[in-house]
Design an enzyme around this catalytic site. Structure first.
Site, short mmCIF file in Angstrom:
data_model
loop_
_atom_site.label_atom_id
_atom_site.label_comp_id
_atom_site.label_asym_id
_atom_site.label_seq_id
_atom_site.Cartn_x
_atom_site.Cartn_y
_atom_site.Cartn_z
CE1 TYR A 115 10.19 11.48 7.94
CE2 TYR A 115 10.44 13.83 8.33
CZ TYR A 115 9.99 12.59 8.73
OH TYR A 115 9.33 12.47 9.93
CB CYS B 5 30.77 9.82 13.96
SG CYS B 5 32.35 9.64 13.19
#
Ligand code: PLP
Length: 434
Positions: free
Chosen positions: A333, A360
């Site tokens: 968020y 990744c």
């Protein structure tokens, strides 16, 4: 970076709890969550001492989802707080700490039957019913076990608190609680009250998390008191308790004006007393459920810098040995943080950098475009205010080992949660040829 609690600059190196972070990195490795125990204790005490009235009893319930370990449970008991849980895992961890299970209150919008059975087996303090469907389920389990349980009902009071959408919880279509605007609401309460296996204590609300708008809490108090009065009159029952939830906002960056615990708790008590007077009402007990504001600023994450990179596009990256696996909040968020190069505090902070983790994922960025001192391979980078929803939301993505959590106080340190080993990563991984 704003310093909290026992953080000091000791000859250019950050010290927490009387120990240089360079020593902590040496002893425990990185990434490492460092918990400033003195600050946690001060915050607990501030709540206990200021959320107090001579007109009603008060309870401060620590919201364990913010951070949970045996060490924090022991502090909960030491400072006479209660503690909430939302899952069998949290219940089990609290039980394993050895504290009294009467202090525990169970939440959750989808508690499983096994979790409800655990609540009864552990003899916890209360269950906060989330919705109508749960009433019968809890009652049947009580009947099976020939036990009674104290319950509250989580209600949705429609307060629009200004916080991120994902941590707003009291809107009309929230997945949590029963709405007081539903015309069947009194009927739902009646169902609980008339169930002989349940002892109805009252209503619970939680309007959201990381809220700075103190008016929203005041409005919440008024609605909860009015609703308690309305329903107790309508059903001709006495309702002894109200739980007002948590959500008190803390400082992460200069954009946040944190809620001052002492001042705001006194103002809440004043507002509760006035609202009770206005409604000509008495109540036996009022509870609150702070999580982040007890543990947030007390925790930091220490990383080792692996290197830096200046892109063709002009972004300067500092690479750290952790990332979204130990702090998902920026990716989840858009949460923002401050940081320092903890072994070079006296150097000028004039590099605009983005701190990137090792996962990744392009979104694995802990800090975007903030000023930091010049970081080089081997330096220690410390991100502040990661105590809440850091470790508790951590993951094994990319088979990252969850970092250790160490508590520090008065020059001493103690592991609270060990670093996961490589063996831990495959402990539940079984191969069977089919
Ligand atoms: N109580 C309930 C029911 C919650 O859902 C939460 C957080 O989501 C809290 C308390 C704690 O909120 P905070 O950590 O913001 O104080």
């Amino acid at each position: 970076m704003k310093f909290f609690g026992t953080m000091i600059n000791s000859g250019g190196v950050l010290e927490i709890g009387g120990i240089k972070v360079t020593e902590l990195a040496e002893k425990y490795g990185t990434p490492l969550y460092i918990m400033d125990q003195k600050l946690i204790e001060e915050n607990m005490l501030k709540y206990r001492e200021n959320f107090k009235s001579n007109r009603f009893k008060t309870t401060v319930v620590y919201a364990s989802k913010a951070f949970l370990s045996k060490a924090i449970c022991k502090l909960v008991e030491k400072y006479d707080l209660h503690i909430d849980a939302v899952s069998g895992g949290e219940l089990y961890t609290i039980k394993a700490s050895g504290i009294s299970m009467e202090r525990v209150h169970m939440h959750g919008n989808n508690k499983t039957d096994d979790e409800l059975k655990m609540c009864l087996d552990y003899n916890i303090g209360s269950i906060i019913l989330d919705n109508e469907e749960e009433i019968e389920r809890v009652s049947n389990i009580c009947k099976e076990k020939n036990q009674k349980i104290k319950v509250m009902l989580r209600i949705n009071i429609g307060i629009d608190a200004h916080t991120h959408e994902y941590i707003q919880t009291s809107k009309h279509s929230s997945k949590f609680g029963e709405s007081i605007f539903d015309e069947r609401f009194p009927e739902i309460v009646e169902k609980i009250v008339s169930d002989k296996n349940l002892e109805f204590l009252g209503f619970h609300c939680h309007i959201g998390s990381q809220i700075f708008d103190t008016k929203a809490f005041h409005e919440g108090i008024e609605v909860m008191i009015k609703e308690t009065k309305k329903i107790s009159e309508k059903l001709n029952i006495s309702i002894p308790e109200i739980n007002l939830g948590g959500g008190f906002g803390v400082y992460y960056t200069e954009k946040d004006t944190a809620i001052d615990i002492e001042k705001f708790m006194r103002s809440m008590i004043e507002h509760i007393e006035k609202s009770l007077e206005k409604e000509n009402m008495t109540i036996e007990k009022i509870s609150i459920e702070p999580g982040r504001s007890i543990i947030g600023n007390a925790g930091s994450t220490l990383y080792r810098v692996g290197g830096t990179k200046e892109t063709f596009g002009g972004v300067k990256y500092v690479f750290i040995d952790g990332g979204m696996t130990d702090n998902i909040r920026p990716a989840l968020y858009q949460a923002e943080y401050e940081a320092v190069i903890a072994n070079k505090l006296d150097e000028i902070e004039d590099e605009i950098v983005t701190v990137a983790g090792k996962c990744c994922e392009s979104g694995d960025l802990i800090i975007k475009n903030r000023k930091l001192g010049k970081a080089e391979k081997g330096d220690l980078l410390l991100v502040g205010t990661t105590g809440a929803y850091g470790y508790s939301m951590s993951s094994n993505y990319n088979k990252a080992q969850r970092p250790a959590v160490v508590f520090v106080k008065n020059g001493k340190s103690a592991i609270s949660i060990k670093r996961e080993s490589l063996e831990d990563l495959v402990r539940n991984d079984v191969y069977t040829e089919l």
